[in-house]
Write an enzyme that holds these catalytic residues in place. Structure first.
Site, PDB file in Angstrom:
ATOM      1  N   SER A   7      35.599 105.926  79.894  1.00 54.10           N
ATOM      2  CA  SER A   7      35.524 105.338  78.676  1.00 54.10           C
ATOM      3  C   SER A   7      34.597 105.157  77.406  1.00 54.10           C
ATOM      4  CB  SER A   7      35.685 103.700  79.794  1.00 54.10           C
ATOM      5  OG  SER A   7      36.073 102.583  78.264  1.00 54.10           O
ATOM      6  N   HIS A  32      39.611 107.536  78.060  1.00 49.30           N
ATOM      7  CA  HIS A  32      40.013 106.258  78.116  1.00 49.30           C
ATOM      8  C   HIS A  32      39.432 105.126  76.833  1.00 49.30           C
ATOM      9  CE1 HIS A  32      42.206 102.815  80.113  1.00 49.30           C
ATOM     10  NE2 HIS A  32      41.311 101.677  79.283  1.00 49.30           N
ATOM     11  N   ASP A  34      39.548 101.632  74.697  1.00 48.30           N
ATOM     12  CA  ASP A  34      39.444 100.352  74.776  1.00 48.30           C
ATOM     13  C   ASP A  34      39.904 100.259  73.559  1.00 48.30           C
ATOM     14  OD1 ASP A  34      40.176  99.582  78.101  1.00 48.30           O
ATOM     15  OD2 ASP A  34      37.508 100.411  77.904  1.00 48.30           O
ATOM     16  N   MET A  36      39.895  96.108  71.373  1.00 48.40           N
ATOM     17  CA  MET A  36      39.652  94.746  71.973  1.00 48.40           C
ATOM     18  C   MET A  36      40.215  93.979  70.385  1.00 48.40           C
ATOM     19  SD  MET A  36      37.157  94.549  74.670  1.00 48.40           S
ATOM     20  CE  MET A  36      36.758  95.971  76.061  1.00 48.40           C
ATOM     21  N   HIS A  65      44.082 102.256  75.277  1.00 51.79           N
ATOM     22  CA  HIS A  65      44.645 100.450  76.221  1.00 51.79           C
ATOM     23  C   HIS A  65      44.607  99.191  75.044  1.00 51.79           C
ATOM     24  CE1 HIS A  65      42.874  97.156  79.331  1.00 51.79           C
ATOM     25  NE2 HIS A  65      43.888  96.930  79.243  1.00 51.79           N
ATOM     26  N   MET A  67      43.883  95.852  74.360  1.00 48.22           N
ATOM     27  CA  MET A  67      43.726  94.461  75.218  1.00 48.22           C
ATOM     28  C   MET A  67      43.849  93.373  73.850  1.00 48.22           C
ATOM     29  SD  MET A  67      41.216  95.613  77.594  1.00 48.22           S
ATOM     30  CE  MET A  67      40.084  97.210  76.794  1.00 48.22           C
ATOM     31  N   MET A 136      44.313  96.069  86.156  1.00 43.94           N
ATOM     32  CA  MET A 136      42.853  95.629  85.918  1.00 43.94           C
ATOM     33  C   MET A 136      41.657  95.054  87.207  1.00 43.94           C
ATOM     34  SD  MET A 136      41.605  96.888  82.315  1.00 43.94           S
ATOM     35  CE  MET A 136      40.469  96.244  83.000  1.00 43.94           C
ATOM     36  N   ASP A 174      41.115 100.168  86.755  1.00 46.74           N
ATOM     37  CA  ASP A 174      39.641  99.987  85.798  1.00 46.74           C
ATOM     38  C   ASP A 174      39.291  98.588  85.978  1.00 46.74           C
ATOM     39  OD1 ASP A 174      38.455 100.270  83.600  1.00 46.74           O
ATOM     40  OD2 ASP A 174      39.783  98.890  81.818  1.00 46.74           O
ATOM     41  N   GLY A 175      38.182  98.840  86.106  1.00 45.98           N
ATOM     42  CA  GLY A 175      36.907  97.766  85.888  1.00 45.98           C
ATOM     43  C   GLY A 175      36.119  97.991  87.052  1.00 45.98           C
ATOM     44  N   GLY A 196      33.602 103.799  83.136  1.00 45.36           N
ATOM     45  CA  GLY A 196      32.686 103.539  81.656  1.00 45.36           C
ATOM     46  C   GLY A 196      31.351 103.641  82.141  1.00 45.36           C
ATOM     47  N   SER A 197      30.542 102.443  83.109  1.00 45.00           N
ATOM     48  CA  SER A 197      29.065 102.588  82.981  1.00 45.00           C
ATOM     49  C   SER A 197      29.016 103.949  83.685  1.00 45.00           C
ATOM     50  CB  SER A 197      28.539 101.483  83.514  1.00 45.00           C
ATOM     51  OG  SER A 197      29.669 100.716  84.237  1.00 45.00           O
TER      52      SER A 197
END
Length: 220
Positions: A7, A32, A34, A36, A65, A67, A136, A174-175, A196-197
């Site tokens: 991500s 990915h 995101d 938002m 994605h 959001m 999620m 995801d998450g 991501g992180s």
């Protein structure tokens, strides 16, 4: 087999092309993105211009994605910008069938995203029109959150629902996924794993992708 989808929400945007190239070198085939809007989720990130730029920078699959509120207004625009996959939230779209068929008609894979507290039964009528479901495992809006443990059971139940339907729908999650829990996530049926992180927060994105693939593969 599963795929890692790094991500870019956690990437260094001042050197985004390099960050993308690094995860590709590590074995990632998907990216990915995101999006938002500060309304559906409490954060604002990126939009169409960045997706267009990413498309010019890589041949990786761009997994976008949304959001955002009223995703049906913008979903096809993201396909035109270069997205290969577009997911919209079941909680945000009042005309989900219309949006999913529009995404597919524009030439991309259509996905339905679902928040942690939303029952999977909300997906029943959408499954025939979806190429994938994005589960999620944190509440959307921010990167770096901790994985919600009960999402393992939800993932398993979602896989059972899809199997019972007989439809070729894939599952993405995801998450909060890292080397400590990717094994259980893979064993529970996830086919696409957003990180991501765990990729961009470790100093060497390429090595981080390789580590996730290795840890996940040990459970296959």
């Amino acid at each position: 087999m599963f795929e890692i989808a790094p991500s870019i929400l956690s990437a260094d945007f001042t050197r985004l092309a390099d960050e993308i190239a690094s995860v590709k070198a590590g074995g990632a085939k998907m990216l990915h993105v995101d999006v938002m809007d500060g309304h559906f989720v409490p954060n604002i990130t990126i939009g169409l211009p960045v997706v267009k730029s990413i498309r010019k920078a890589t041949d990786m699959v761009i997994d976008t994605h949304l959001m955002i509120s009223e995703p049906g207004r913008y979903a096809v625009d993201f396909v035109k910008a270069g997205a290969d996959m577009v997911s919209v939230h079941v909680e945000a779209d009042h005309h989900l069938h219309r949006t999913l068929t529009a995404i597919t008609g524009a030439g991309a894979k259509a996905g339905v995203a679902i928040n942690p507290a939303t029952p999977i039964e909300m997906l029943t009528e959408a499954l025939p029109y979806a190429d994938f479901i994005l589960l999620m495992s944190v509440n959307p809006g921010f990167g770096g959150q901790s994985f919600i443990p009960t999402m393992i059971d939800k993932l398993r139940r979602l896989k059972q629902m899809i199997a019972a339907s007989g439809l070729p729908v894939r599952v993405e999650i995801d998450g909060g996924i890292d080397e400590s829990n990717i094994g259980e996530v893979v064993r529970s049926g996830a086919e696409m794993i957003v990180a991501g992180s765990a990729v961009y927060g470790r100093g060497d994105p390429s090595a981080a992708v390789q580590g996730l693939i290795e840890h996940g593969t040990n459970w296959v």
